[in-house]
Scaffold this motif. Sequence first.
Motif: not given
Length: 280
Positions: A1-7, A133-139, A259-272
């Motif tokens: 994943m190349d979105e580390t800066a955004l994370l 990005v469908p996985v991002w487009d929602g409440t 750590i859990g929140e960091i992993i969660g944000r990693y998943v957020f970008y990895a699912s793009m």
Amino acid sequence: MDETALLIFTLCLQAAIGSMIFITLGKQLYKDKQFKVSALISACLSVVGVLASFVHLGQPFSALNSLSNLGSSWLSKEALLAGIFMGITVLYAWVQYYRPESQGLNTVLRWAGSVLGLVTIFSMVKVYTMASVPVWDGTNTFVDFYATAIALGALIFLVSSFKELNEANQRLFPFIVLATVVIQVAAAVPYAFSLGLNGMAAQASAEVLSEMGVVIALKWLLILGGAGLLLWPAIQKAGATGAKSASGIIYVAAAILLIGEIIGRYVFYASMITSHIGLT
């Protein structure tokens, strides 16, 4: 994943915003407390977040270009609001340490930072929900970003101000963290299942999430486990847990949840997976 800066940018800025909100709440509860450490942490996190956004842009002068379309671009609005919020938090921390007697300025900066922070998160959400990005487009993205800010903000405030809080509020803030992460779960789980019912890009995102099932399970285990452990000193009978023991448990719980929140944000970008144009 190349979105580390955004994370780093999103997590640090949301944590800084949450921290500022709870400083404002704390000052309503404790007129005589300063919460200097919380203010300093909020300022440092906001600076780190904004610097990370510069890294993502590739070169510092690109940040000026990102402000060139404020009328129609949520990305431009996000960049401007994040920069102003950073300035407020830095100034607020400076005032706390060097001009604590300036109560009027203290109050204005505190409330301005809290309100602007909430607006900044809204602009961040709009950037992602309008990115095809469908996985991002929602409440779920709204819930996730605001819940992350509240959970991390309450966590930072509790850890940095534990000794300044009375026993009742030492018990209150862990419950706020737990309630917030439960809301995150309640929004994320059904939304993830609903992706498979939408278009091809959404289905592809659902497949990616399915393949990351172990990582996602670890994320929620750490987030819920950390929040649950945070409650342990709060539910003990008065005097059953010593101050040092209680603070030690809180530090461990905070690390687990973070750590859990960091992993969660990693998943957020990895699912793009974009439907046609991607992030703009």
